[in-house]
Design a protein around this motif. Structure first.
Motif, mmCIF file in Angstrom:
data_model
loop_
_atom_site.group_PDB
_atom_site.id
_atom_site.type_symbol
_atom_site.label_atom_id
_atom_site.label_comp_id
_atom_site.label_asym_id
_atom_site.label_seq_id
_atom_site.Cartn_x
_atom_site.Cartn_y
_atom_site.Cartn_z
ATOM 1 N N PRO A 69 53.732 60.594 31.685
ATOM 2 C CA PRO A 69 53.615 61.751 32.576
ATOM 3 C C PRO A 69 52.174 62.137 32.918
ATOM 4 C CG PRO A 69 55.261 62.163 30.899
ATOM 5 C CD PRO A 69 54.575 60.886 30.522
ATOM 6 N N ASP A 73 49.701 62.737 27.437
ATOM 7 C CA ASP A 73 50.740 61.895 26.823
ATOM 8 C C ASP A 73 50.178 60.517 26.498
ATOM 9 O OD1 ASP A 73 53.484 63.312 26.853
ATOM 10 O OD2 ASP A 73 52.694 63.718 28.843
ATOM 11 N N GLU A 113 62.727 57.342 24.063
ATOM 12 C CA GLU A 113 61.952 58.518 24.449
ATOM 13 C C GLU A 113 60.828 58.138 25.424
ATOM 14 O OE1 GLU A 113 59.153 61.915 22.389
ATOM 15 O OE2 GLU A 113 60.673 60.940 21.160
ATOM 16 N N ASP A 117 60.683 59.194 29.351
ATOM 17 C CA ASP A 117 59.515 59.919 29.860
ATOM 18 C C ASP A 117 58.886 59.167 31.035
ATOM 19 O OD1 ASP A 117 59.854 61.979 28.056
ATOM 20 O OD2 ASP A 117 58.201 61.376 26.744
ATOM 21 N N ARG A 120 61.142 59.812 33.964
ATOM 22 C CA ARG A 120 60.951 61.194 34.422
ATOM 23 C C ARG A 120 59.678 61.343 35.253
ATOM 24 N NH1 ARG A 120 62.320 62.568 29.276
ATOM 25 N NH2 ARG A 120 64.219 63.747 29.101
ATOM 26 N N SER A 121 58.628 60.625 34.858
ATOM 27 C CA SER A 121 57.343 60.759 35.551
ATOM 28 C C SER A 121 57.376 60.191 36.963
ATOM 29 C CB SER A 121 56.229 60.093 34.737
ATOM 30 O OG SER A 121 56.273 58.677 34.850
#
Length: 138
Positions: A69, A73, A113, A117, A120-121
């Motif tokens: 992201p 991170d 995970e 992520d 999602r980014s």
């Protein structure tokens, strides 16, 4: 408990393709790359001079790229105890690298995970919100 077992290469495919709008496309050398709404979020990268085997000096052929992201991170993963790394080529680019040879140092849950992520980014925000709502949030 599948989430706590060691991660395997087949988990990458399974986790990524379970995410909405994800497609698997041929990447470097015909190896898989994963996109959401035509945006890359995980896949193999071509061997480069900035990532070589410490013993042989040969370019690494088993390096995966995972979008993250943001820089925070990225730093958290790279500076942590895990197998994640980066190279100068990725300065200013929100991504971390992982050698396939070190995948088993992660659990399936840890791998999931990072892949989620990464997705999602890159996924459209409306798609992310709907997916998170269906899962009961994140």
């Amino acid at each position: 408990m599948a989430r706590s077992r060691k991660a395997r290469e087949s988990d990458i495919d399974e986790i990524a393709l379970a995410l909405p709008r994800t497609v698997k496309v041929p990447g470097w050398g015909g190896l898989p790359s994963y996109q959401v709404s035509k945006k890359f979020f995980v896949g193999y990268r071509s061997p480069r001079p900035d990532a070589v085997d410490a013993e042989t000096g040969q370019r690494l052929t088993d390096v995966l790229v995972f979008r993250v992201p943001d820089e925070g991170d990225k730093l958290a993963l790279v500076q942590g105890d895990g197998p994640w790394f980066t190279t100068p080529h990725f300065d200013g680019y929100n991504a971390v690298l992982l050698r396939l040879a070190h995948l088993g140092t992660l659990t399936r849950g840890e791998l999931a995970e990072v892949i989620e992520d990464a997705w999602r980014s890159q996924a459209p925000k409306t798609v992310v919100k709907k997916w998170e709502a269906e899962r009961g949030g994140h």
